[in-house]
Design an enzyme around this catalytic site. Structure first.
Site, PDB file in Angstrom:
ATOM      1  N   ASP A   1      -5.212  24.479  -9.882  1.00 58.76           N
ATOM      2  CA  ASP A   1      -5.514  24.660  -8.466  1.00 58.76           C
ATOM      3  C   ASP A   1      -6.221  25.988  -8.182  1.00 58.76           C
ATOM      4  OD1 ASP A   1      -3.314  26.301  -9.004  1.00 58.76           O
ATOM      5  OD2 ASP A   1      -1.899  25.045  -7.925  1.00 58.76           O
TER       6      ASP A   1
ATOM      7  N   ASN B   1      10.282  24.167  -3.577  1.00 59.83           N
ATOM      8  CA  ASN B   1      10.313  22.907  -2.832  1.00 59.83           C
ATOM      9  C   ASN B   1       9.897  21.712  -3.686  1.00 59.83           C
ATOM     10  OD1 ASN B   1       7.572  23.271  -3.098  1.00 59.83           O
ATOM     11  ND2 ASN B   1       7.097  23.316  -0.919  1.00 59.83           N
TER      12      ASN B   1
ATOM     13  N   HIS C   1       7.142  21.506  -5.526  1.00 56.24           N
ATOM     14  CA  HIS C   1       5.706  21.255  -5.701  1.00 56.24           C
ATOM     15  C   HIS C   1       5.280  21.475  -7.156  1.00 56.24           C
ATOM     16  CE1 HIS C   1       4.254  25.600  -4.502  1.00 56.24           C
ATOM     17  NE2 HIS C   1       4.517  25.534  -5.791  1.00 56.24           N
TER      18      HIS C   1
ATOM     19  N   GLU D   1       2.343  19.618  -2.281  1.00 59.56           N
ATOM     20  CA  GLU D   1       3.550  19.893  -1.512  1.00 59.56           C
ATOM     21  C   GLU D   1       4.329  18.601  -1.244  1.00 59.56           C
ATOM     22  OE1 GLU D   1       4.250  22.860  -1.391  1.00 59.56           O
ATOM     23  OE2 GLU D   1       2.718  24.199  -0.585  1.00 59.56           O
TER      24      GLU D   1
END
Ligand code: PGA
Length: 246
Positions: free
Chosen positions: A67, A136, A138, A143
């Site tokens: 990313d 979380n 990811h 996400e």
């Protein structure tokens, strides 16, 4: 998923580097998927040390990063291109042209997503993808709620992700609110996956990964459906009751 338990961050980094180096040495040529963030820094340090001491060569290695922030050019010290150059590529004998990172500064980001996805495919796919995990759940910048069918795409970063990454910026306002990331389907196409986790702050995420259902609300859960995943985690990151190989 195979879980390897190690003592601490240093040992995680060493084991991860050894894992990657063994694959690089065994293959004539290999496509590595790489990650940024705090977790793999030590792994890259060991890879550099090994390159200097044992002459492991990266001449025939091609890399694809997960990313990049949208709006940052590669010369921005907070871009992942800059991170990868500084923390790994400038210190090994990899050919820079063979290192691929989505261009977060492209004029047409939709086109850039397609280009990146096609580029991975044209190179024959990723042999080994290195992953971190967000608190979380990811993976990459996918996400919670991201479709498991997603290919490379633009994402709105979750507030928790921007807060977690604010430590690298002068203040929270400077953290971009968008990123370009390999999709979950892109990541899942990798032939092998190495997930790294260190520290107490990752323990809840690993608990959800091991004990929870496969569910788009927790992106990493999809890794349970991949045939070849190794997790190297330190003691502090491993939830109670999860049995690991030492
Ligand atoms: P970290 O990030 O390595 O900085 O903890 C991991 C991730 O968010 O995937």
């Amino acid at each position: 998923m195979k879980l390897i338990e190690v003592k601490d961050y240093q040992e995680m980094s060493k084991r991860a580097a050894e894992f990657i180096i063994a694959k690089v040495r065994a293959a004539d040529a290999i496509n590595l998927g790489l990650a940024t963030g705090g977790t793999p820094v030590g792994t890259y340090e060991y890879m550099i040390e090994d390159h200097k001491q044992n002459y492991t060569s990266y001449r025939d290695v091609t890399t694809f990063n997960l990313d990049e922030y949208v709006g940052l050019s590669g010369s921005n010290p907070n871009s992942y291109r800059y991170y990868m150059d500084e923390k790994l590529f400038n210190h090994i004998d990899i050919v820079k042209l063979n290192t691929h990172i989505p261009n977060g500064d492209a004029a047409d980001m939709e086109k850039e997503c397609l280009r990146y996805e096609n580029q991975i495919e044209q190179h024959g796919g990723i042999d080994l993808q290195v992953l971190g995990i967000g608190s979380n759940g990811h993976i990459g910048f996918n996400e919670p709620g991201t479709s498991f069918e997603s290919s490379t795409h633009i994402v709105d970063l979750a507030p928790s992700t921007r807060e977690a990454n604010a430590r690298y910026f002068d203040n929270l306002d400077e953290v971009p609110d968008k990123a370009v990331t390999m999709g979950i389907a892109t990541i899942l196409k990798s032939r092998e996956i190495l997930l790294l986790a260190s520290g107490e702050k990752k323990r809840d995420a690993l608990a959800k990964l091991f004990n929870g259902e496969v569910d788009e609300r927790f992106p990493a859960s999809i890794l349970k459906n991949h045939p070849c995943v190794t997790i190297i985690a330190d003691k502090a990151a491993i939830p109670e009751g999860v049995i690991a190989r030492k």
